[in-house]
Design a protein around this motif. Sequence first.
Motif, PDB file in Angstrom:
ATOM      1  N   LEU A 102       0.832  -1.211   0.000  1.00 53.81           N
ATOM      2  CA  LEU A 102       0.000   0.000   0.000  1.00 53.81           C
ATOM      3  C   LEU A 102       0.860   1.252   0.000  1.00 53.81           C
ATOM      4  CD1 LEU A 102      -2.779  -1.081   2.515  1.00 53.81           C
ATOM      5  CD2 LEU A 102      -2.994  -0.848   0.041  1.00 53.81           C
ATOM      6  N   ARG A 103       1.894   1.249   0.824  1.00 52.37           N
ATOM      7  CA  ARG A 103       2.791   2.421   0.830  1.00 52.37           C
ATOM      8  C   ARG A 103       3.425   2.615  -0.538  1.00 52.37           C
ATOM      9  NH1 ARG A 103       4.864   0.011   6.065  1.00 52.37           N
ATOM     10  NH2 ARG A 103       3.819   1.131   7.755  1.00 52.37           N
ATOM     11  N   GLY A 104       3.794   1.509  -1.199  1.00 52.50           N
ATOM     12  CA  GLY A 104       4.407   1.598  -2.515  1.00 52.50           C
ATOM     13  C   GLY A 104       3.469   2.126  -3.576  1.00 52.50           C
ATOM     14  N   CYS A 105       2.167   2.049  -3.313  1.00 53.11           N
ATOM     15  CA  CYS A 105       1.167   2.596  -4.235  1.00 53.11           C
ATOM     16  C   CYS A 105       0.596   3.917  -3.730  1.00 53.11           C
ATOM     17  CB  CYS A 105       0.051   1.578  -4.449  1.00 53.11           C
ATOM     18  SG  CYS A 105       0.537   0.167  -5.438  1.00 53.11           S
ATOM     19  N   ASP A 106       1.315   4.547  -2.790  1.00 53.47           N
ATOM     20  CA  ASP A 106       0.956   5.886  -2.314  1.00 53.47           C
ATOM     21  C   ASP A 106      -0.402   5.922  -1.624  1.00 53.47           C
ATOM     22  OD1 ASP A 106       1.648   8.603  -1.975  1.00 53.47           O
ATOM     23  OD2 ASP A 106       0.390   9.176  -3.678  1.00 53.47           O
ATOM     24  N   VAL A 107      -0.786   4.800  -0.994  1.00 53.34           N
ATOM     25  CA  VAL A 107      -2.014   4.770  -0.200  1.00 53.34           C
ATOM     26  C   VAL A 107      -1.649   5.120   1.243  1.00 53.34           C
ATOM     27  CG1 VAL A 107      -3.882   3.321   0.689  1.00 53.34           C
ATOM     28  CG2 VAL A 107      -3.128   3.078  -1.691  1.00 53.34           C
ATOM     29  N   PRO A 108      -2.207   6.193   1.814  1.00 55.68           N
ATOM     30  CA  PRO A 108      -1.856   6.576   3.180  1.00 55.68           C
ATOM     31  C   PRO A 108      -2.185   5.483   4.186  1.00 55.68           C
ATOM     32  CG  PRO A 108      -3.063   8.339   2.083  1.00 55.68           C
ATOM     33  CD  PRO A 108      -3.167   7.137   1.199  1.00 55.68           C
ATOM     34  N   VAL A 109      -1.289   5.281   5.137  1.00 58.38           N
ATOM     35  CA  VAL A 109      -1.499   4.360   6.255  1.00 58.38           C
ATOM     36  C   VAL A 109      -1.729   5.204   7.498  1.00 58.38           C
ATOM     37  CG1 VAL A 109      -0.473   2.571   7.704  1.00 58.38           C
ATOM     38  CG2 VAL A 109      -0.105   2.546   5.216  1.00 58.38           C
ATOM     39  N   ILE A 110      -2.897   5.028   8.108  1.00 56.38           N
ATOM     40  CA  ILE A 110      -3.263   5.805   9.289  1.00 56.38           C
ATOM     41  C   ILE A 110      -3.345   4.867  10.485  1.00 56.38           C
ATOM     42  CG2 ILE A 110      -5.021   7.270  10.345  1.00 56.38           C
ATOM     43  CD1 ILE A 110      -5.814   8.141   7.501  1.00 56.38           C
ATOM     44  N   TRP A 111      -2.520   5.123  11.488  1.00 52.74           N
ATOM     45  CA  TRP A 111      -2.541   4.357  12.735  1.00 52.74           C
ATOM     46  C   TRP A 111      -3.460   5.088  13.708  1.00 52.74           C
ATOM     47  CZ3 TRP A 111      -0.126  -0.269  12.550  1.00 52.74           C
ATOM     48  CH2 TRP A 111       0.869  -0.435  11.566  1.00 52.74           C
ATOM     49  N   LEU A 112      -4.591   4.454  13.987  1.00 50.89           N
ATOM     50  CA  LEU A 112      -5.592   5.036  14.878  1.00 50.89           C
ATOM     51  C   LEU A 112      -5.491   4.303  16.216  1.00 50.89           C
ATOM     52  CD1 LEU A 112      -8.054   6.955  15.160  1.00 50.89           C
ATOM     53  CD2 LEU A 112      -9.468   5.056  14.345  1.00 50.89           C
ATOM     54  N   ASN A 113      -4.842   4.934  17.189  1.00 51.03           N
ATOM     55  CA  ASN A 113      -4.486   4.255  18.433  1.00 51.03           C
ATOM     56  C   ASN A 113      -5.079   4.942  19.648  1.00 51.03           C
ATOM     57  OD1 ASN A 113      -2.867   2.334  17.149  1.00 51.03           O
ATOM     58  ND2 ASN A 113      -1.101   3.693  17.172  1.00 51.03           N
ATOM     59  N   TRP A 114      -5.474   4.097  20.617  1.00 52.32           N
ATOM     60  CA  TRP A 114      -5.925   4.630  21.893  1.00 52.32           C
ATOM     61  C   TRP A 114      -4.754   5.328  22.556  1.00 52.32           C
ATOM     62  CZ3 TRP A 114     -11.034   3.033  23.392  1.00 52.32           C
ATOM     63  CH2 TRP A 114     -11.499   3.696  24.539  1.00 52.32           C
ATOM     64  N   GLY A 115      -4.983   6.558  23.091  1.00 47.45           N
ATOM     65  CA  GLY A 115      -3.913   7.302  23.742  1.00 47.45           C
ATOM     66  C   GLY A 115      -4.457   8.272  24.773  1.00 47.45           C
ATOM     67  N   ASN A 116      -4.590   7.799  26.020  1.00 51.32           N
ATOM     68  CA  ASN A 116      -5.132   8.648  27.084  1.00 51.32           C
ATOM     69  C   ASN A 116      -4.218   9.823  27.400  1.00 51.32           C
ATOM     70  OD1 ASN A 116      -7.026   6.522  27.497  1.00 51.32           O
ATOM     71  ND2 ASN A 116      -5.594   5.534  28.885  1.00 51.32           N
ATOM     72  N   ARG A 117      -4.811  10.928  27.819  1.00 45.61           N
ATOM     73  CA  ARG A 117      -4.040  11.985  28.482  1.00 45.61           C
ATOM     74  C   ARG A 117      -3.566  11.448  29.831  1.00 45.61           C
ATOM     75  NH1 ARG A 117      -5.293  17.601  27.720  1.00 45.61           N
ATOM     76  NH2 ARG A 117      -5.175  17.758  29.986  1.00 45.61           N
ATOM     77  N   PRO A 118      -2.381  11.862  30.288  1.00 49.34           N
ATOM     78  CA  PRO A 118      -1.925  11.408  31.609  1.00 49.34           C
ATOM     79  C   PRO A 118      -2.898  11.747  32.741  1.00 49.34           C
ATOM     80  CG  PRO A 118      -0.094  12.332  30.385  1.00 49.34           C
ATOM     81  CD  PRO A 118      -1.321  12.603  29.572  1.00 49.34           C
ATOM     82  N   ASP A 119      -3.618  12.888  32.617  1.00 45.07           N
ATOM     83  CA  ASP A 119      -4.562  13.253  33.670  1.00 45.07           C
ATOM     84  C   ASP A 119      -5.952  12.655  33.461  1.00 45.07           C
ATOM     85  OD1 ASP A 119      -5.580  14.771  31.587  1.00 45.07           O
ATOM     86  OD2 ASP A 119      -4.936  16.693  32.410  1.00 45.07           O
ATOM     87  N   ARG A 120      -6.149  11.972  32.334  1.00 44.00           N
ATOM     88  CA  ARG A 120      -7.414  11.295  32.001  1.00 44.00           C
ATOM     89  C   ARG A 120      -8.615  12.246  31.955  1.00 44.00           C
ATOM     90  NH1 ARG A 120      -7.526   5.895  35.701  1.00 44.00           N
ATOM     91  NH2 ARG A 120      -6.907   7.367  37.313  1.00 44.00           N
ATOM     92  N   LEU A 121      -8.364  13.527  31.745  1.00 39.27           N
ATOM     93  CA  LEU A 121      -9.472  14.480  31.716  1.00 39.27           C
ATOM     94  C   LEU A 121     -10.328  14.349  30.468  1.00 39.27           C
ATOM     95  CD1 LEU A 121      -7.871  17.698  33.257  1.00 39.27           C
ATOM     96  CD2 LEU A 121      -9.708  16.289  34.219  1.00 39.27           C
ATOM     97  N   ASN A 122      -9.884  13.579  29.481  1.00 40.37           N
ATOM     98  CA  ASN A 122     -10.719  13.341  28.302  1.00 40.37           C
ATOM     99  C   ASN A 122     -11.523  12.046  28.431  1.00 40.37           C
ATOM    100  OD1 ASN A 122      -8.316  11.901  28.212  1.00 40.37           O
ATOM    101  ND2 ASN A 122      -8.253  11.814  25.990  1.00 40.37           N
ATOM    102  N   LEU A 123     -11.506  11.424  29.594  1.00 37.37           N
ATOM    103  CA  LEU A 123     -12.211  10.155  29.789  1.00 37.37           C
ATOM    104  C   LEU A 123     -13.327  10.353  30.815  1.00 37.37           C
ATOM    105  CD1 LEU A 123      -9.143   7.734  30.046  1.00 37.37           C
ATOM    106  CD2 LEU A 123     -10.433   8.405  28.007  1.00 37.37           C
ATOM    107  N   SER A 124     -14.541  10.040  30.408  1.00 41.90           N
ATOM    108  CA  SER A 124     -15.693  10.206  31.294  1.00 41.90           C
ATOM    109  C   SER A 124     -15.822   9.003  32.230  1.00 41.90           C
ATOM    110  CB  SER A 124     -16.970  10.329  30.462  1.00 41.90           C
ATOM    111  OG  SER A 124     -17.238   9.087  29.804  1.00 41.90           O
ATOM    112  N   PRO A 125     -16.557   9.138  33.344  1.00 41.89           N
ATOM    113  CA  PRO A 125     -16.797   7.986  34.215  1.00 41.89           C
ATOM    114  C   PRO A 125     -17.460   6.818  33.490  1.00 41.89           C
ATOM    115  CG  PRO A 125     -17.388  10.006  35.356  1.00 41.89           C
ATOM    116  CD  PRO A 125     -17.082  10.383  33.928  1.00 41.89           C
ATOM    117  N   SER A 126     -18.373   7.120  32.563  1.00 38.53           N
ATOM    118  CA  SER A 126     -19.048   6.032  31.843  1.00 38.53           C
ATOM    119  C   SER A 126     -18.073   5.242  30.983  1.00 38.53           C
ATOM    120  CB  SER A 126     -20.187   6.590  30.977  1.00 38.53           C
ATOM    121  OG  SER A 126     -19.691   7.474  29.988  1.00 38.53           O
TER     122      SER A 126
END
Length: 275
Positions: A102-126
């Motif tokens: 895919l890279r050789g055919c110029d197709v973008p590779v997107i790594w979509l990864n879980w990545g918490n903030r250290p303070d977890r302020l972007n994570l709700s209790p639910s």
Amino acid sequence: MDGASSDPALNEGLLPLGSSRANRWMVAEGRANLVRQPVLPRPATVKTQGKLVTFDLARTALVVVDMQNDFCHRDGWLAHIGVDVAAARRPIAPLRRLLPLLRGCDVPVIWLNWGNRPDRLNLSPSLLHVYNPNGAGTGLGDALPGSGAKVLERGSWSAAIVDELPTEPTDIHVAKYRMSGFQDTELDSILRNLGVNTLMFAGVNADQCVLCTLQDANFRGYDCLLLEDCTATTSPDYCMAATIYNVNQCFGFVVGSEAIAAELANGASKGTNRD
């Protein structure tokens, strides 16, 4: 061609402005040319589970979801809480074969990864409750006993992509904080700047983060291809079966990576439409 128009006279004295050739103006102090550069189609045809499908490689990206140490490594979080991660590791081998093509055919590779903030302020209790229902376990952002590694914390070993899947400088990295990679992230903006309208999906878990992201892509008008052998889940087998059924029925197409690889090897044209 760097300009936004095929007529050089229209761009005389103008400079390119934009992060991608697919979405770029040409500008100067007193002028702006908003005509985007045409992107030549590069059709590819594959046999999916439902029908023969032709899509445009020039407007396609691969989204690889959550192939991270905490999900896929035997010393990671899931393994620590007793999950057999053998299934989560199954996409590694087919992805290792497909990514260079895919890279050789110029197709973008997107790594979509879980990545918490250290303070977890972007994570709700639910959201925290999903992974730590009694409040006393090891959930998102908590330290693993022994290693002290913080679960899926951005920039840590826990959140890193497994070593067996090396990345390239041209790859794109997006951090997510929900099962859908479109919620509260820049993913949609990136795809629109790249001029992408077809998304191939791979990664884990098929019935959770992969499916939620694929559904949201479908809701936003993207064409979706689920790469069956590059996708897996640690859930029971019926969850994978239901995911495949629902993608075929409602959200897109299901195809094997070998069909994509064979089409690329059999003459799907290469190009350099994006920076």
